[in-house]
Design an enzyme around this catalytic site. Sequence first.
Site, PDB file in Angstrom:
ATOM      1  NE  ARG A 245      -7.023  -1.931   7.822  1.00  0.00           N
ATOM      2  CZ  ARG A 245      -7.977  -2.453   7.056  1.00  0.00           C
ATOM      3  NH1 ARG A 245      -8.895  -3.215   7.600  1.00  0.00           N
ATOM      4  NH2 ARG A 245      -8.012  -2.237   5.763  1.00  0.00           N
TER       5      ARG A 245
ATOM      6  CD  GLU B  35      -4.445  -3.194  -0.080  1.00  0.00           C
ATOM      7  OE1 GLU B  35      -3.686  -2.257  -0.395  1.00  0.00           O
ATOM      8  OE2 GLU B  35      -5.581  -3.026   0.383  1.00  0.00           O
TER       9      GLU B  35
ATOM     10  N   GLY C 264      -6.478   5.784 -11.684  1.00  0.00           N
ATOM     11  CA  GLY C 264      -6.990   5.220 -12.926  1.00  0.00           C
ATOM     12  C   GLY C 264      -6.847   6.133 -14.139  1.00  0.00           C
TER      13      GLY C 264
ATOM     14  CE  LYS D  99      -1.718  -0.181  -4.550  1.00  0.00           C
ATOM     15  NZ  LYS D  99      -2.273  -1.366  -3.900  1.00  0.00           N
TER      16      LYS D  99
ATOM     17  CE  LYS E  80      -3.184  -0.190 -13.549  1.00  0.00           C
ATOM     18  NZ  LYS E  80      -3.064  -0.716 -12.178  1.00  0.00           N
TER      19      LYS E  80
ATOM     20  CD  GLU F 102      -1.105  -4.389 -12.715  1.00  0.00           C
ATOM     21  OE1 GLU F 102      -0.237  -3.812 -12.035  1.00  0.00           O
ATOM     22  OE2 GLU F 102      -2.321  -4.252 -12.537  1.00  0.00           O
ATOM     23  CE  LYS F 103      -3.489 -13.073 -16.808  1.00  0.00           C
ATOM     24  NZ  LYS F 103      -3.351 -13.382 -18.253  1.00  0.00           N
TER      25      LYS F 103
ATOM     26  CD  GLU G 101      -7.599  -6.520   0.820  1.00  0.00           C
ATOM     27  OE1 GLU G 101      -8.517  -6.261   1.602  1.00  0.00           O
ATOM     28  OE2 GLU G 101      -7.234  -5.739  -0.077  1.00  0.00           O
TER      29      GLU G 101
END
Lengths: 77, 459
Positions: free
Chosen positions: B293, B289, B166, B117, B159, B201-202, B275
């Site tokens: 594939r 991300e 989560g 990530k 977070k 994070e937004k 994505e």
Amino acid sequence: MADIQSPVPGTFYHRPSPEDAAFKSAGDSVAVGDTIGLVEVMKSFIEVQAEEAGTFAGYEIENEAPVSAGDVLAKLK
Amino acid sequence: MSIQRLFIANRGEIAVRIVRAAKTLGIHTIQAHSEADADMLAVRMADEAVCIGPAQAAKSYLDIDAVVGAARDVGADAVHPGYGFLAESPAFARAVTEAGMVFVGPSADTIQSMGDKVSARQAAEAAGVPVVPGSDGRVDDMDLAAKLADQIGYPVMIKASAGGGGRGIRIAETPEELAKLAPQARQEAQAAFGDGGIYIEKVIRQPRHIEVQILGDGTHAVHCFERECSLQRRRQKVWEEAPAFDLPEATRQAMCQSAVDLAEAVGYRGAGTVEYLYDRQADAYYFIEMNTRIQVEHPVTEMITGLDLVALMIRIAGGEPLPISQDDIKLNGHAIEVRLNAEDPLNKFMPFPGKVAALDLPESDGIRVDHFLYEGYQIPPFYDSLIGKLIVHAGTREQAIDKMQAALDDIRIDGLKTTIPLHKALARSDDLRAGRIHTQWLEPWLDAGNLTDQTGGAS
């Protein structure tokens, strides 16, 4: 004597996770609704629960073995 | 070096898809299978088949030594990993290459850096691709956290940096809430993970999931437009479309170009997907991300572009430079795919690995079914519940939904419970038709009983 059958086909597990102990050992008392194992079917885990009370006699199928629906997974005495 | 003997290290519908693509290229196909998959359709269609181990995926499709050993033993010169299983394992890609075979996909290093990530986000930022605004790592200084939150704009998500799944996520709507919630989050993170680190994070409300298909040859890359995959249940895509609906043309172009920029920046080779989360209100998109594939939903892209993505990825792996330029790729009409799973949507989506009885698949002009079924086939219980995909193509989105609705009425897969009733209900939904959907729409819609109500109250 009572048989506990697999509700679905899949892979049978004696333990909630590889690090844990088996749900039941021979001689344990079993109440209605107790979980005795898990069957993994298409990446979902289904709890196998006792439908009658009794004393756990043992697993009839090895841990991590493939099972068909209706296979006897464990016996009560 | 062009590929002569292709080993297919996967199962199910994607194995069938790869065998078909390889055959159009005149390539000899060797299908891997577990003991439980000896009678699957891809085994019947391939030129050769080889057993790679017991039913359990960990001992067959996920066993790198077993797969690479089998491929080498049968004299394969290339290995196609499909999706899932080992498709995004850098160790597998490396083992295939070290055994002297071609891995149909990007290099092990690319898979590794895109699979992480943090490094994927860094690669995206370096290529100028927008990422979700955030603290870019942990913040320990609460004054700094407040300053960052002002820059990002409220609401923000707090977070635990050590957490996952989560846990411990809090949303602060105002600076006052942040001042109150951030210390709580730190305490909880400290108690739960032994590390009080947090990051912010937004918050993107009602985000849509839009992804761009790319093809690269290691130097150049092109995009094949985007797919909309906002209908998800438990983070699994359910219904996919191409192109995304109601996307301003300038945004489409910028998003697709940013995917090409990222692919070229990392020297991407093969088929891949970038994505994004899309915030319709702000008309802003953010990198999530990159999947290194072929994807389950690739057929909707094939329907609107006329390309054979699986054949193209095999040709690229064989050493060909990109055989198409961006100008050759035209967007034509609208396509929808629904995932047919062996699950009972009216019983909590309980898996239903039954035996296929009568089968009637409405394949015709603009309707395609990618699957691995035949009458009398017993679906093994050991693998994913995806049994096929129904794909339609029409001139407009409205027409495509109508066509999907008709195809769902025509398709017949007896002997199983499938997700067809779910798709019928979705095709009737006004929200879906009007495009009032986002990634958090489907689950509350199911919880509200829309599925049972619309299928005649069955419980």
